[in-house]
Design an enzyme around this catalytic site. Structure first.
Site, mmCIF file in Angstrom:
data_model
loop_
_atom_site.group_PDB
_atom_site.id
_atom_site.type_symbol
_atom_site.label_atom_id
_atom_site.label_comp_id
_atom_site.label_asym_id
_atom_site.label_seq_id
_atom_site.Cartn_x
_atom_site.Cartn_y
_atom_site.Cartn_z
ATOM 1 C CG ASN A 1 0.385 3.455 -1.027
ATOM 2 O OD1 ASN A 1 1.086 4.173 -1.739
ATOM 3 N ND2 ASN A 1 -0.802 3.005 -1.452
ATOM 4 C CG ASP B 1 -2.479 3.029 -10.226
ATOM 5 O OD1 ASP B 1 -2.111 2.081 -9.522
ATOM 6 O OD2 ASP B 1 -3.677 3.345 -10.371
#
Ligand code: FPP
Length: 257
Positions: free
Chosen positions: A74, A26
């Protein structure tokens, strides 16, 4: 069998290394923003960090490395960003195929790959097939992965198997209660994408976020979490050493005292 680590010994203890490390990669977008670059440049830098960390894991003797590359959520990102991540994955697999034999890296993809492009699906299948018997580190790339989705799929597959079994049974009316009662954690685990992979010992989330984000919900029951503010593209071997040192300082009790 765990290989001997090649690097100069770090402050961690080699005999207490985590067998399985999982990472939420991330912070790529923020890393790019800080440099006034497009988000996609952050993903490209993140892919480089992944290569580096996978190599380091292999060299120090980590048995399993699992990375969260693309989640079932996503797809909500702009199409050009999704496209770039898919391109980076393709590029990585093509490169990995070229040096797989030498590196002995076993590759596995966890997630619903059926919806990916035919080209990517082909590469995924090829990489898994070619590396199946290699005995170096196993790198699991979570691709179109979501833990809730994984659990629902497992329930559906288990139930379907039971129905098939009961239809095949000569007693024909296989008792439903018996079927439900016979399900164990061990049996259920075999229906997850991670069947035959030990649960992660250490889960790392960089970039200052303290969320689980639908990552290995079942498998992380007794994992140790390590959070750091470093953005994924800036993560390096030293950061991994720090995570391992923190992991080794913890006492894992698995619910006992
Ligand atoms: C999260 O950061 C990152 C992703 C959703 C993509 C991760 C993909 C890669 C590192 C490239 C491909 C992977 C391999 C294995 C070659 P973010 O974009 O959410 O960052 P932000 O929170 O700062 O916006």
């Amino acid at each position: 069998m765990r290989k001997l680590f090649k690097k100069t010994q770090s402050a961690w203890e080699p005999e207490k290394l985590p067998r399985h490390i999982a990472i939420v990669m991330d912070g790529n977008g923020r890393w790019a923003k800080k440099r006034s670059l497009p988000r996609t440049a952050g993903h490209a830098a993140g892919a480089e960090t992944f290569r580096r960390i996978a190599t380091y894991c292999k060299n120090i003797g980590i048995e399993y490395l699992t990375v969260y590359a693309f989640s079932t959520e996503n797809w909500k990102r702009p199409p050009e960003e999704v496209e770039k991540i898919m391109q980076l994955l393709e590029k990585y697999i093509i490169e990995a195929l070229g040096k797989m034999e030498r590196d002995k890296v076993r590759m596995k993809f966890l997630g619903d790959v059926a919806v990916l492009s035919p080209r990517l699906r082909e590469l995924v299948a090829k990489a898994e097939k070619l590396s199946k018997t290699f005995e170096g580190v196993q790198v699991n790339v979570c691709l179109n992965y979501g833990s809730r989705d994984e659990i629902i799929r497992a329930v559906k597959r288990y139930t379907a198997d039971q129905i098939i079994e009961s239809n095949a049974s000569t007693e024909s009316t296989k008792n439903m209660e018996e079927t439900i009662g016979s399900l164990t954690e061990e049996k259920f685990s075999k229906y997850l994408y991670t069947a035959d992979i030990p649960d992660p010992d250490l889960i790392i989330r960089p970039s200052g976020e303290h969320r689980v984000s639908n990552f290995l919900l079942w498998q992380s029951a007794y994992s140790e979490y390590y959070f750091t503010d470093v953005l994924w593209p800036d993560f390096n071997e030293k950061e991994l050493d720090n995570a391992i040192i923190a992991y080794q300082s913890r006492e894992r009790r698995y619910g006992a005292i």
